[in-house]
Design a protein around this motif. Structure first.
Motif: not given
Length: 257
Positions: A94-98, A231-237
């Motif tokens: 599932r998408n990490p933000k949700d 921050k989450m966008d960076k961690a995901f990448e």
């Protein structure tokens, strides 16, 4: 093991677990002209591989082969026999933000879990690997190494929400469960969020409303700040950007404001 279902907590465990359990139960009844080989007590005892007394595994080995087992474990923590015997594994992501958003609300409602005074406190813990089940990005990264295995099927929470009929059909096909269109549709209807929430008091008792809160996509937009998004966008990448599972999640579509 005949069927394995692996997932990080708060990614749709109860939903997809019910889909798979229903599919197997209907198929068994159809093939053997009798009810599922597992009774209610056994179904309640064996779902999670990592939970229970040590004698549980001996009891599990004595069950007939069509077993559905759930787990939140990383691949290296699973018995080697799972991979050696090529057990079929359904990997739900599932998408990490949700995932973070759902996890936060779950922690607030479940006293045994660590409590957080604010969403910001929770977010810091989620991003600094201080969660009870570890780091979600590492979970994705480690399972990504197995994503191409023929005995593993990956499905996302979002695609299943978008087209539950196709999702249920694909799951059934992967496990070799041949059902009629009518039987498949009955599984779709019985495992819809509305249906499962309606029956949650019966299936999950006092925890019903906790396990079935919203069941939607993009609830993260109600909590994330601009800084937290970055921050989450960076961690995901850094962890899974460009990987098979990373692409499967369609991050740009579901996680960008």
């Amino acid at each position: 093991f005949y069927k394995q279902f692996t997932i990080f907590p708060l990614s749709g465990t109860n939903w997809v677990g019910q889909i798979l359990t229903d599919l197997v139960a209907i198929f068994e009844e159809k093939m053997q002209n009798k009810a599922s080989s597992m009774n209610d007590e056994e179904l309640e005892e064996f779902p999670y591989l990592e939970i229970g007394d040590t004698g549980k595994y001996e009891r599990m080995n004595k069950l007939p082969s069509r077993r559905v087992i759930f787990t939140h474990l990383l691949p290296e923590n699973l018995p080697r026999s799972v991979f050696k015997n090529k057990a079929k594994i359904l990997l739900l992501i599932r998408n990490p933000k949700d995932v973070a958003t759902s996890f936060y609300h779950f922690c607030k409602a479940m006293p045994p879990l660590p409590s957080y005074e604010t969403w910001n406190d929770f977010f810091i813990a989620f991003m600094t690997k201080k969660m009870p089940w570890g780091c979600y990005f590492e979970y994705l990264s480690k399972w990504n190494k197995y994503a191409a295995d023929e005995n593993i099927m990956t499905i996302t929470y979002e695609e299943l929400k978008e087209n539950p009929v196709l999702g249920v059909k694909n799951i059934a096909a992967f496990f070799g469960i041949a059902l009629t269109e009518e039987e498949l549709q009955s599984v779709v209807e019985r495992t819809s969020f509305q249906s499962m929430k309606k029956n949650s008091q019966k299936t999950h008792g006092a925890f019903g409303n906790i396990f079935f809160r919203k069941g939607g996509v993009s609830d993260w937009k109600n909590l994330f700040s601009e800084d937290q998004n970055e921050k989450m966008d960076k961690a995901f990448e850094e962890h899974v950007g460009g990987t098979t599972l990373g692409k499967k999640l369609k991050y740009e579509l579901y996680c960008k404001a």
